[in-house]
Design a protein around this motif. Structure first.
Motif, short mmCIF file in Angstrom:
data_model
loop_
_atom_site.label_atom_id
_atom_site.label_comp_id
_atom_site.label_asym_id
_atom_site.label_seq_id
_atom_site.Cartn_x
_atom_site.Cartn_y
_atom_site.Cartn_z
N UNK A 171 -43.29 -23.68 30.24
CA UNK A 171 -42.01 -23.88 30.42
C UNK A 171 -40.72 -23.21 29.16
N UNK A 172 -40.09 -22.20 29.65
CA UNK A 172 -39.10 -21.48 28.87
C UNK A 172 -37.86 -22.35 28.79
N UNK A 173 -37.59 -23.36 29.53
CA UNK A 173 -36.38 -24.07 29.60
C UNK A 173 -36.32 -25.11 28.59
N UNK A 174 -34.96 -25.46 27.94
CA UNK A 174 -35.02 -26.44 26.83
C UNK A 174 -34.02 -27.46 27.65
N UNK A 175 -34.66 -28.96 27.58
CA UNK A 175 -33.76 -29.71 28.18
C UNK A 175 -32.31 -29.96 27.53
N UNK A 176 -31.47 -30.45 28.34
CA UNK A 176 -29.97 -30.52 27.92
C UNK A 176 -30.00 -31.37 26.76
N UNK A 177 -30.78 -32.64 26.71
CA UNK A 177 -30.51 -33.53 25.57
C UNK A 177 -31.16 -32.90 24.43
N UNK A 178 -32.12 -32.10 24.53
CA UNK A 178 -32.68 -31.39 23.28
C UNK A 178 -31.76 -30.48 22.78
N UNK A 179 -31.26 -29.47 23.80
CA UNK A 179 -30.19 -28.41 23.32
C UNK A 179 -28.99 -29.27 22.64
N UNK A 180 -28.63 -30.22 22.91
CA UNK A 180 -27.37 -30.87 22.36
C UNK A 180 -27.64 -31.64 20.98
N UNK A 181 -28.83 -32.26 20.87
CA UNK A 181 -29.29 -32.58 19.74
C UNK A 181 -29.53 -31.63 18.63
N UNK A 182 -29.98 -30.52 19.06
CA UNK A 182 -30.33 -29.52 18.23
C UNK A 182 -28.89 -28.67 17.64
N UNK A 183 -27.97 -28.86 18.50
CA UNK A 183 -26.58 -28.15 18.08
C UNK A 183 -26.01 -29.13 17.05
N UNK A 184 -25.98 -30.37 17.53
CA UNK A 184 -25.54 -31.36 16.54
C UNK A 184 -26.13 -31.17 14.97
N UNK A 185 -27.15 -30.68 15.05
CA UNK A 185 -27.80 -30.78 13.87
C UNK A 185 -27.39 -29.20 13.39
N UNK A 186 -26.63 -28.43 13.91
CA UNK A 186 -26.17 -27.12 13.53
C UNK A 186 -27.22 -26.08 13.59
N UNK A 189 -31.05 -21.85 19.12
CA UNK A 189 -32.32 -21.40 19.75
C UNK A 189 -33.52 -22.00 19.57
N UNK A 190 -33.58 -23.29 20.01
CA UNK A 190 -34.77 -23.91 19.64
C UNK A 190 -35.76 -23.43 20.48
N UNK A 191 -37.10 -23.66 19.93
CA UNK A 191 -38.31 -22.93 20.19
C UNK A 191 -39.63 -23.81 20.10
N UNK A 192 -40.77 -23.39 20.41
CA UNK A 192 -42.02 -24.51 19.87
C UNK A 192 -42.42 -24.26 18.56
N UNK A 193 -41.59 -23.26 17.81
CA UNK A 193 -42.15 -22.89 16.24
C UNK A 193 -41.13 -22.91 15.54
N UNK A 194 -41.05 -23.53 14.27
CA UNK A 194 -39.91 -23.22 13.16
C UNK A 194 -40.49 -23.14 11.95
N UNK A 195 -40.03 -22.38 11.41
CA UNK A 195 -40.30 -21.87 9.72
C UNK A 195 -39.36 -23.02 8.92
N UNK A 196 -40.27 -23.65 7.82
CA UNK A 196 -39.51 -24.62 6.99
C UNK A 196 -39.82 -23.87 5.84
N UNK A 197 -38.59 -23.90 4.93
CA UNK A 197 -38.90 -22.85 3.77
C UNK A 197 -38.26 -24.02 2.51
N UNK A 198 -38.87 -24.32 1.64
CA UNK A 198 -38.58 -25.06 0.40
C UNK A 198 -39.42 -26.15 0.22
#
Length: 390
Positions: A171-186, A189-198
Motif C-alpha cells: 500500500x503506497x497510500x497514506x491514510x488521511x488521519x495519519x497525513x494530518x497528524x504528521x502535518x501537525x507535527x511539522x 512525506x510519511x513513509x515506513x522508515x524514518x531516520x532519528x538523529x541525536x
C-alpha cells in the motif's frame, strides 16, 4: 591497461582498501544517467537493459510496475522518467541503486584498477543495506563475460528481493488521519522508515520500547529499530501510522534537544520482522526464475555481514542469507565495517555509492573513534579523479 597511481602505491606498500557500497534511500537516476555516457560501460548497459527487459516480460501486469521498468529510456532522457515516488518503489529503486553502484565499480575497474589487482589490494568488503549484495558480486572476483553473467543473475535477484518486499507492504497510500497528524507535527512525506538523529543506542531503544508498550503497538503495528548506522543515527521501521505516533510522543523532547526526525524515500519497512513473510513468498514463487549458484566459498576476499559482522566466505549458498540480511535482519554498520578499525593494513575506504551517504556513515564511526583513514567515493567527481589517476 596502465595501473592507477593509488592502486600501485598500495601494492608497493602492502596496504589494503576496504570496499563499500551504499543502500536504499539514495538518489540514483541522475548518477546512472551520467554513467550511461561512459563509452567503457557500453557492454555493461547492454546486459543491464537485456536483463530488465526479461524481468518486465514476466511481470508486465504487476501493479507495482504500472509505469514500466524502462531504465534505458530513463537514462537516455531523464526528463521522461516517472515521478520520484515511482522511482522510490522498492521493485524500481532496489535494482536501480544496484546497477548504479556496479556501474561505478566497472568504471573504476576498467580505468586503471583491474579486478584482480584491486581485489589483491582489498582487505574486506561490505555494503550498507542492499549494498552488501553488490559487495558479494564484486567479492566473487569475476571478469569479462563471467562477470556480466553473474551481474545479470544478481540484478534479477535484487529486483525480486525488492518486489517481494513490496508484496508484503503493497500500500503506497497514506491514510488521511495519519497525513494530518504528521502535518501537525511539522513533518513531511510519511513513509515506513524514518531516520532519528541525536539519541544514543540505549536512549532510542528505551523510547521505542516505551512507545510500543504504552501505546499498545503490537504485531503489524510494532516499531523496530532497523538500522544502527552511527552512534547517534538510527532508522526506525514500521507502519507510517506507528512512526507518526512515535514522533507525536517524543516531539517536544526531540525539538528541545534539536534532534532530527526525517522520513526516508522508501516504500517498504526493510530490516525488520515486518518482512518475515517475504522470504517464504520468494522461495515459493519467484526464486525459480533467479539463477543463483553463488556460495561463500566463491568469494575471493572477505565480505562482511551487516547483521553480525561475520565473514560470508564461511557460508554455503548466499541467496537466502543476503535476502534475509537486507529485508528481515537489523543492520549494525559498525560490525560490517569493523575491519576498517581493527585491521592495520587497511589504509583507505573506496565507496561506490550511489551518492555519498554510506561514506558519511562510515565517517561518523571513524570520527567517534578518533581514527583517520583516506576515504574516497566514486560518486564524487573530485574523489573519483584520485582513484583513476594514472
Amino acid at each position: 591497461m596502465t595501473t592507477a597511481k593509488l592502486l600501485s602505491s598500495f601494492h608497493a606498500q602492502s596496504q589494503k582498501f576496504f570496499l563499500q557500497f551504499g543502500g536504499q534511500g539514495s538518489p540514483y537516476l541522475k548518477e546512472l544517467s551520467k554513467l550511461y555516457q561512459e563509452p567503457v560501460l557500453k557492454e555493461f548497459f547492454e546486459i543491464t537493459f537485456k536483463t530488465t527487459d526479461e524481468i518486465l516480460a514476466r511481470e508486465s501486469k504487476s501493479p507495482f510496475l504500472n509505469e514500466g521498468l524502462n531504465f534505458k529510456s530513463w537514462v537516455e532522457n531523464p526528463d521522461s522518467a516517472p515521478s520520484e515516488d515511482y522511482l522510490a518503489r522498492a521493485p524500481i529503486s532496489v535494482p536501480g541503486i544496484f546497477m548504479t553502484q556496479i556501474a561505478n565499480y566497472v568504471l573504476v575497474s576498467k580505468q586503471g584498477n583491474p579486478t584482480a589487482e584491486l581485489l589483491k589490494a582489498t582487505g574486506g568488503i561490505s555494503g550498507h543495506s542492499q549494498g552488501v549484495i553488490a559487495g558479494a558480486l564484486v567479492g566473487l572476483g569475476k571478469e569479462g563475460d563471467d562477470f556480466l553473467k553473474a551481474y545479470s543473475d544478481f540484478l534479477k535477484f535484487v529486483f525480486y528481493l525488492g518486489y517481494n518486499g513490496q508484496k508484503v507492504y503493497p500500500d503506497f497510500s497514506i491514510p488521511a488521519d495519519v497525513a494530518q497528524a504528521n502535518e501537525a507535527n511539522g513533518d513531511k512525506n510519511p513513509s515506513p522508515m524514518v531516520a532519528i538523529i541525536g539519541y544514543s543506542k540505549d536512549e532510542l531503544e528505551a523510547r521505542v520500547k516505551e512507545t510500543n508498550e504504552s501505546l499498545g503497538l503490537k504485531g503489524k503495528d510494532t516499531i523496530y529499530i532497523s538500522l544502527y548506522n552511527t552512534p547517534d543515527s538510527m532508522i526506525l521501521s514500521a507502519l507510517p501510522s506507528s512512526l507518526v505516533k512515535f514522533r507525536t510522543k517524543w516531539k517536544a523532547e526531540m525539538d528541545e534537544k534539536k534532534f532530527k526526525f526525517v522520513f526516508l524515500k522508501t516504500t517498504a519497512p526493510f530490516h525488520c520482522p515486518f518482512m518475515d513473510e517475504s522470504l517464504p513468498m520468494f522461495e515459493g514463487g519467484d526464486a525459480s526464475v533467479v539463477p543463483f549458484p553463488y556460495s561463500g566459498s566463491d568469494l575471493k576476499v572477505p565480505v562482511y555481514s551487516i547483521f553480525d559482522g561475520h565473514n560470508l566466505q564461511k557460508e554455503g549458498n548466499l541467496r537466502n542469507i543476503l535476502f534475509k540480511m537486507v529485508l528481515i535482519e537489523p543492520l549494525y554498520w559498525d560490525l560490517a565495517i569493523a575491519p576498517i578499525f581493527n585491521d592495520p593494513s587497511i589504509h583507505a575506504i573506496l565507496d561506490f555509492g550511489p551518492s555519498v551517504v554510506s561514506q558519511r556513515l562510515t565517517g561518523g564511526h571513524l570520527k567517534a573513534k578518533n581514527i583517520e583513514k583516506l576515504s574516497l567515493c566514486a560518486s564524487n567527481a573530485k574523489e573519483l579523479k584520485v582513484v583513476l589517476e594514472v
